[in-house]
Design a protein around this motif. Structure first.
Motif, PDB file in Angstrom:
ATOM      1  N   THR A  44       0.975  -1.328  -0.031  1.00 14.23           N
ATOM      2  CA  THR A  44      -0.010  -0.096   0.052  1.00 14.23           C
ATOM      3  C   THR A  44       0.925   1.206  -0.106  1.00 14.23           C
ATOM      4  N   ALA A  45       1.862   1.417   0.795  1.00 11.09           N
ATOM      5  CA  ALA A  45       2.782   2.226   0.845  1.00 11.09           C
ATOM      6  C   ALA A  45       3.407   2.651  -0.591  1.00 11.09           C
ATOM      7  N   ARG A  46       3.749   1.458  -1.215  1.00 16.62           N
ATOM      8  CA  ARG A  46       4.430   1.663  -2.507  1.00 16.62           C
ATOM      9  C   ARG A  46       3.643   2.123  -3.705  1.00 16.62           C
ATOM     10  N   GLU A  47       2.066   1.901  -3.419  1.00 18.45           N
ATOM     11  CA  GLU A  47       1.374   2.510  -4.405  1.00 18.45           C
ATOM     12  C   GLU A  47       0.850   4.120  -4.247  1.00 18.45           C
ATOM     13  N   ARG A  48       1.531   4.643  -3.119  1.00 16.92           N
ATOM     14  CA  ARG A  48       1.560   5.900  -3.092  1.00 16.92           C
ATOM     15  C   ARG A  48       3.003   6.497  -2.664  1.00 16.92           C
ATOM     16  N   ALA A  49       3.971   5.965  -3.298  1.00 11.58           N
ATOM     17  CA  ALA A  49       5.450   6.328  -3.210  1.00 11.58           C
ATOM     18  C   ALA A  49       5.585   7.818  -3.486  1.00 11.58           C
ATOM     19  N   ALA A  50       5.028   8.371  -4.262  1.00  9.71           N
ATOM     20  CA  ALA A  50       5.251  10.094  -4.472  1.00  9.71           C
ATOM     21  C   ALA A  50       5.125  10.686  -3.232  1.00  9.71           C
ATOM     22  N   LEU A  51       4.479  10.191  -2.190  1.00 10.30           N
ATOM     23  CA  LEU A  51       4.463  10.960  -0.858  1.00 10.30           C
ATOM     24  C   LEU A  51       5.450  10.935   0.072  1.00 10.30           C
ATOM     25  N   PHE A  52       6.452   9.988  -0.336  1.00 12.98           N
ATOM     26  CA  PHE A  52       7.710   9.796   0.370  1.00 12.98           C
ATOM     27  C   PHE A  52       8.661  10.576  -0.149  1.00 12.98           C
ATOM     28  N   LEU A  53       9.909  11.352   0.582  1.00 18.18           N
ATOM     29  CA  LEU A  53      10.734  11.972   0.225  1.00 18.18           C
ATOM     30  C   LEU A  53      11.867  11.018  -0.753  1.00 18.18           C
TER      31      LEU A  53
ATOM     32  N   TRP B 219      15.651   9.445  -1.393  1.00 17.58           N
ATOM     33  CA  TRP B 219      16.587   9.098  -0.496  1.00 17.58           C
ATOM     34  C   TRP B 219      17.946  10.257  -1.272  1.00 17.58           C
ATOM     35  N   ALA B 220      18.603  10.635  -0.037  1.00 19.41           N
ATOM     36  CA  ALA B 220      19.790  11.550  -0.320  1.00 19.41           C
ATOM     37  C   ALA B 220      20.981  11.303   0.299  1.00 19.41           C
ATOM     38  N   SER B 221      21.908  11.350  -0.324  1.00 21.40           N
ATOM     39  CA  SER B 221      23.286  11.155   0.572  1.00 21.40           C
ATOM     40  C   SER B 221      23.666  12.309   1.441  1.00 21.40           C
TER      41      SER B 221
ATOM     42  N   ARG C 237      12.014   7.132  -1.166  1.00 21.71           N
ATOM     43  CA  ARG C 237      12.152   6.469  -2.857  1.00 21.71           C
ATOM     44  C   ARG C 237      13.415   6.635  -3.327  1.00 21.71           C
ATOM     45  N   ARG C 238      13.752   5.828  -4.383  1.00 23.02           N
ATOM     46  CA  ARG C 238      15.021   5.727  -5.175  1.00 23.02           C
ATOM     47  C   ARG C 238      14.526   5.194  -6.426  1.00 23.02           C
ATOM     48  N   GLY C 239      14.571   6.309  -7.380  1.00 20.36           N
ATOM     49  CA  GLY C 239      14.006   5.835  -8.652  1.00 20.36           C
ATOM     50  C   GLY C 239      12.764   5.411  -8.490  1.00 20.36           C
ATOM     51  N   THR C 240      12.109   4.178  -8.931  1.00 23.53           N
ATOM     52  CA  THR C 240      10.817   3.864  -9.006  1.00 23.53           C
ATOM     53  C   THR C 240      10.445   3.039  -8.043  1.00 23.53           C
ATOM     54  N   ARG C 241      11.515   2.866  -7.048  1.00 23.66           N
ATOM     55  CA  ARG C 241      11.378   1.697  -5.914  1.00 23.66           C
ATOM     56  C   ARG C 241      11.250   2.615  -4.685  1.00 23.66           C
ATOM     57  N   LEU C 242      10.362   2.040  -3.529  1.00 22.76           N
ATOM     58  CA  LEU C 242      10.388   2.446  -2.280  1.00 22.76           C
ATOM     59  C   LEU C 242      11.276   1.388  -1.466  1.00 22.76           C
ATOM     60  N   TYR C 243      11.784   1.960  -0.520  1.00 23.45           N
ATOM     61  CA  TYR C 243      12.700   1.293   0.519  1.00 23.45           C
ATOM     62  C   TYR C 243      12.358   1.561   1.759  1.00 23.45           C
TER      63      TYR C 243
ATOM     64  N   ALA D  26      22.079  -4.387   4.022  1.00 24.36           N
ATOM     65  CA  ALA D  26      21.965  -4.475   5.373  1.00 24.36           C
ATOM     66  C   ALA D  26      21.212  -2.968   6.049  1.00 24.36           C
ATOM     67  N   LEU D  27      21.152  -1.839   5.269  1.00 25.29           N
ATOM     68  CA  LEU D  27      20.676  -0.445   5.470  1.00 25.29           C
ATOM     69  C   LEU D  27      19.132  -0.362   5.090  1.00 25.29           C
ATOM     70  N   TRP D  28      18.702  -0.805   3.909  1.00 20.51           N
ATOM     71  CA  TRP D  28      17.692  -0.687   3.389  1.00 20.51           C
ATOM     72  C   TRP D  28      16.852  -2.046   2.782  1.00 20.51           C
ATOM     73  N   ALA D  29      15.757  -2.162   2.921  1.00 16.70           N
ATOM     74  CA  ALA D  29      15.043  -3.274   2.147  1.00 16.70           C
ATOM     75  C   ALA D  29      13.812  -2.692   1.345  1.00 16.70           C
ATOM     76  N   PRO D  30      13.753  -3.292   0.187  1.00 17.16           N
ATOM     77  CA  PRO D  30      12.742  -2.802  -0.869  1.00 17.16           C
ATOM     78  C   PRO D  30      11.261  -3.250  -0.361  1.00 17.16           C
ATOM     79  N   THR D  31      10.196  -2.353  -0.416  1.00 16.15           N
ATOM     80  CA  THR D  31       8.900  -2.812  -0.137  1.00 16.15           C
ATOM     81  C   THR D  31       8.679  -3.491  -1.764  1.00 16.15           C
ATOM     82  N   HIS D  32       7.653  -4.524  -1.624  1.00 12.52           N
ATOM     83  CA  HIS D  32       7.286  -5.028  -2.829  1.00 12.52           C
ATOM     84  C   HIS D  32       6.291  -4.396  -3.807  1.00 12.52           C
ATOM     85  N   ASP D  33       6.589  -4.992  -5.042  1.00  8.52           N
ATOM     86  CA  ASP D  33       5.648  -4.236  -5.786  1.00  8.52           C
ATOM     87  C   ASP D  33       4.066  -4.909  -5.847  1.00  8.52           C
ATOM     88  N   PRO D  34       3.180  -4.047  -5.531  1.00 11.93           N
ATOM     89  CA  PRO D  34       1.984  -4.755  -5.401  1.00 11.93           C
ATOM     90  C   PRO D  34       1.174  -5.517  -6.501  1.00 11.93           C
TER      91      PRO D  34
END
Length: 189
Positions: free
Chosen positions: A79-88, A90-92, A103-109, A128-136
């Motif tokens: 559900t979060a991935r369906e609304r990925a545009a709401l999330f900032l 990723w930034a170094s 967000r990083r590209g088209t994926r949500l982590y 070890a730092l990030w896990a992708p959310t799954h594509d619904p």
């Protein structure tokens, strides 16, 4: 030092008395140790979400609530991935805490452990730092080895692994399908 949280930004300032030593680890990271005698902390409660809200206009309260619920684990990854545009994005250089979604590209982590991001630690490069959310839309996503309890599989999760489909039979499952906590899925019919 600046740390970003969903509801605030905390800035720590130190008065340095003297530098104690410098060191380098095996990975080439440099560390400096200092003696300090003053520490100041400023918490900016208008944080990154508040700044984004002002730009978004009416109806944003629901978006903020959604982000907060998703980052606290009360909204599933699909559900979060369906609304990925709401999330900032990723930034170094940004400080991240467990549970934050970026967000990083088209994926949500989802962030798995506290860290300050740097080049080379992009979510797709730092399991070890990030896990992708799954594509619904992906009914049987590829299995990936969980790093810790934060990204373990839950009972009922579905994955593909070794040219087979698997159903998770245990909460908090970090085992590979076929070893423990999984049942091979067989098509009915």
């Amino acid at each position: 030092m600046v740390r970003e949280y969903p509801d605030q930004t905390i800035t720590d300032k130190f008065r340095v008395v003297r530098k104690l030593k410098s060191d380098e680890d095996l990975a080439g990271n440099c560390y400096d140790w200092y003696e300090i005698d003053r520490h100041y902390r400023m918490a900016d409660k208008t944080g990154p979400i508040t700044a984004r809200v002002e730009e978004m206009g009416p109806g944003v309260s629901a978006a903020i609530a959604f982000v907060v619920l998703a980052e606290s684990g009360q909204v599933d990854g699909a559900t979060a991935r369906e609304r990925a545009a709401l999330f900032l994005e990723w930034a170094s250089g940004a400080a991240y805490t467990p549970g934050q979604l970026r967000r990083r590209g088209t994926r949500l982590y989802r962030c798995l452990q506290a860290h300050t991001a740097q080049e080379g630690w992009e979510p797709e490069n730092a399991a070890a730092l990030w896990a992708p959310t799954h594509d619904p839309a992906e009914e049987w996503p590829a299995w990936s080895q969980p790093i810790c309890a934060a990204d373990a599989y839950a009972q009922g999760d579905r994955v593909s692994h070794g040219d087979k489909r698997w159903l998770c039979t245990a909460d908090g499952n970090v085992w590979e399908p076929g070893v423990h906590g999984w049942t091979e899925y067989a098509e009915e019919g």
